[in-house]
Design an enzyme around this catalytic site. Structure first.
Site, PDB file in Angstrom:
ATOM      1  CG  ASP A 166      -2.181  -0.832   0.967  1.00  0.00           C
ATOM      2  OD1 ASP A 166      -2.173  -1.608   0.010  1.00  0.00           O
ATOM      3  OD2 ASP A 166      -3.142  -0.703   1.736  1.00  0.00           O
ATOM      4  CB  CYS A 225       0.993  -6.357   3.579  1.00  0.00           C
ATOM      5  SG  CYS A 225       2.690  -6.016   4.136  1.00  0.00           S
ATOM      6  CG  ASP A 226      -2.395  -2.811   4.466  1.00  0.00           C
ATOM      7  OD1 ASP A 226      -1.236  -3.133   4.755  1.00  0.00           O
ATOM      8  OD2 ASP A 226      -2.834  -1.670   4.636  1.00  0.00           O
ATOM      9  CE  LYS A 227      -6.329  -3.145   1.630  1.00  0.00           C
ATOM     10  NZ  LYS A 227      -4.981  -2.737   1.961  1.00  0.00           N
ATOM     11  CB  CYS A 271       4.533  -0.053   8.244  1.00  0.00           C
ATOM     12  SG  CYS A 271       4.997   0.065   6.502  1.00  0.00           S
ATOM     13  CD  GLU A 285      -4.737   2.246   2.779  1.00  0.00           C
ATOM     14  OE1 GLU A 285      -5.078   1.324   3.519  1.00  0.00           O
ATOM     15  OE2 GLU A 285      -3.549   2.573   2.595  1.00  0.00           O
ATOM     16  CB  SER A 313      -2.914   4.612   5.295  1.00  0.00           C
ATOM     17  OG  SER A 313      -1.859   3.985   5.995  1.00  0.00           O
TER      18      SER A 313
END
Length: 556
Positions: A78, A119-121, A191, A442, A468
């Site tokens: 992202d 990570c995110d997704k 992160c 985002e 985000s």
């Protein structure tokens, strides 16, 4: 075994010949077939180490009597996708990941699965797939990166984006920005703050789908490799006991996750992903009931970007289980939920104490008596909007100001960096929702620019897009219905007064009902921004943000 469908009997002789082509021995073909879903790639910092995690999982599976077989899942960074057309492809990968994993697992009839996301997704996408496939499944993430250090202070990716805003405001030099650039992301891993990736990896622990430490053990620690081996061994125990994802991911488990979300102060994106996961187990819920949970759940953590502690600090303080144990003092969790350990939540967290009350506040001394997230409703967001309440400064908890209206992210960034946004303004960015974006981008660039320009305590931002996990401030996203379907956010005009009241969970456009009806009668849908490829198909099927942006076949 489920895999008998591809390995047993005369009719499966052609299938076995293909297993022989893989170099698989007769002994391997007689053991349970365990799929390991690897999100490894060389473009995402949170995924660059996953080859080592996957190898450790394979060893664990083999040691426990299974046959490990690796297949891939995609992943988007992202941070790299931020602020340009690539961000349209971030959220949409969640469903690609779920669909492709379902396809691979069902086509090859795996007996069990180990999911290796970070990570995110990837995390919610694979949780969605696990619910669909429903074979014994364990998650083990790649872990968070360590915090960076700039001039003796811990820093993270959000500091980097805000440094760019400070440069635009003339308060940082190019050399200052370069110093941040070289130091804020010092290791591999997701992160280092409580951004979306770490939020979802922590909530995976709460859901019962990951082992202790899944969300917090840093990526570069040897303990992470041990955890991966344990995950490989544990999935074989689940297989023997026939413990499946739908035994674990129940309505009660999702409510536990939402409760711990409030205590941790997770990313607002969790309010997209938890509904999507719940949808896969057959439970569609209205996000506004999150306020009921928030009202009784204290916010115990202020990790970056809300504060100055990081994932490594949470890990040392006792991790997610220590936070959960604090919450049991107020009887806020269902302790009877089953988990991948074969034990209940209550059994798992029983001896996990809070080792640092500065990182995890005791329930007697919380940052606030209410949770980290809030869902706002009102005539501007009839179906709700989401704000990370724990990352909003006190002076912005109630705010009223004139609307500064932009129909895309890029126009808003130009105005912010061009000095056109003033203290007191309410920036409105619309036509960036799931359909309108498409893809619900985002808005870390605009929120970081606002903070970097010194406006974080005087300007609010409202969007039908999303934020985000690194965003902070009075940033209210997921406005539903979105502008592309004629939601009230489409009717806002430049200069209209908007009132944000987070304590009372209200978001109001201070325009009469008569005037809004007049505007609604004149409103016309915009032409789709994308008309070909996956994004066009996604836009035709996606629901609104308040429903988790899940996909549904359009009604004829």
């Amino acid at each position: 075994m489920r895999s008998d469908a591809v390995r047993k009997g005369m009719q499966q002789a052609p299938h076995r010949s293909l297993f022989h082509a893989l170099g698989m021995t007769k002994e391997e073909m007689e053991r349970p077939l365990v799929g390991i879903v690897s999100s490894y790639n060389e473009i995402v910092p949170g995924h660059i180490n996953l080859d080592k995690i996957v190898n450790a999982v394979k060893m664990g599976v083999a040691m426990a009597g299974g046959t490990p077989v690796v297949f891939p899942a995609i992943a988007v960074c992202d941070g790299i996708a931020m602020g340009h057309s690539g961000m349209k492809y971030s959220l949409v990968t969640r469903d690609l990941i779920a669909d492709s994993t379902e396809a691979m697992a069902m086509a090859h009839q795996f007996d069990a699965l180990v999911m290796v996301p970070n990570c995110d997704k990837n995390v919610p996408g694979l949780l969605m797939a696990a619910a669909r496939i429903n074979v014994p499944t364990v998650f083990v993430s790649g872990g968070p990166m360590l915090a960076g250090r700039v001039r003796g202070e811990k820093r993270s990716l959000s500091s980097m984006f805000e440094a760019v805003g400070a440069y635009s405001a003339g308060t940082m030099t190019e050399e200052d920005v370069e110093e941040f650039e070289n130091n804020v992301c010092p290791t591999c891993g997701s992160c280092s703050g409580m951004y979306t990736a770490n939020s979802m990896n922590c909530l995976t622990e709460v859901l019962g789908m990951g082992l202790k430490g899944n969300g917090t053990i840093p990526a570069v620690y040897s303990e992470r490799i041990k955890l991966a081996k344990q995950a490989g061994m544990q999935v074989m125990e689940m297989y023997r006991r026939d413990i499946r994802p739908r035994d674990i991911m129940t309505k009660e488990a999702v409510l536990n996750a939402l409760t711990v979300d409030m205590a941790l102060g997770c990313s607002t994106n969790s309010m997209l992903h938890l509904p999507a996961i719940a949808h896969e187990i057959g439970w569609d819920f209205d996000i506004t009931f999150a306020n009921e949970i928030s009202e009784k759940t204290p916010n115990l953590c202020h990790l970056a970007p809300a504060g100055y502690t990081y994932m490594e600090d949470l890990n040392e303080a006792g991790g997610v289980y220590a936070v959960m144990n604090e919450l049991t003092k107020k009887n806020l969790l269902n302790l009877d939920c089953m988990t991948v350990t074969g034990k209940t939540v209550g059994e798992n967290i029983a001896n996990c104490v809070n080792k640092n009350p500065e990182v995890i506040r005791p329930v007697e001394n919380p940052y606030s008596e209410t949770g980290g997230l809030a869902v706002l409703t009102g005539n501007l967001a009839p179906d709700g909007g989401v704000v990370k309440r724990s990352a909003v400064c006190e002076e912005m908890m109630v705010h009223e100001g004139p609307a500064r209206v932009f129909d895309c992210e890029e126009d808003a960034i130009c105005a912010i960096k061009g000095g056109e946004i003033k203290a007191g303004d309410v920036v409105v960015i619309r036509y960036e929702g799931p359909k309108g974006g498409p893809g619900m981008r985002e808005m870390l660039n605009p929120t970081s620019a606002i903070a970097g320009m010194g406006l974080g305590s005087s300007v609010a931002l409202i969007t039908d897009g999303r934020f985000s996990g690194a965003s902070r401030g009075a940033s209210i996203g997921h406005i539903s219905p979105e502008a592309a379907v004629g939601g009230p956010i489409a009717l806002v005009c430049e200069g209209d007064r908007i009132r944000v009241d987070i304590p009372n969970t209200r978001l109001e456009l201070l325009v009469s009902d008569e005037e809004l009806e007049k505007r609604r009668a004149q409103w016309k849908p915009k032409e789709p921004k994308v008309t070909t490829g996956y994004l066009a198909r996604y836009a035709s099927m996606v629901t609104s943000g308040n429903r988790g942006a899940v996909l549904e076949i359009p009604k004829q």
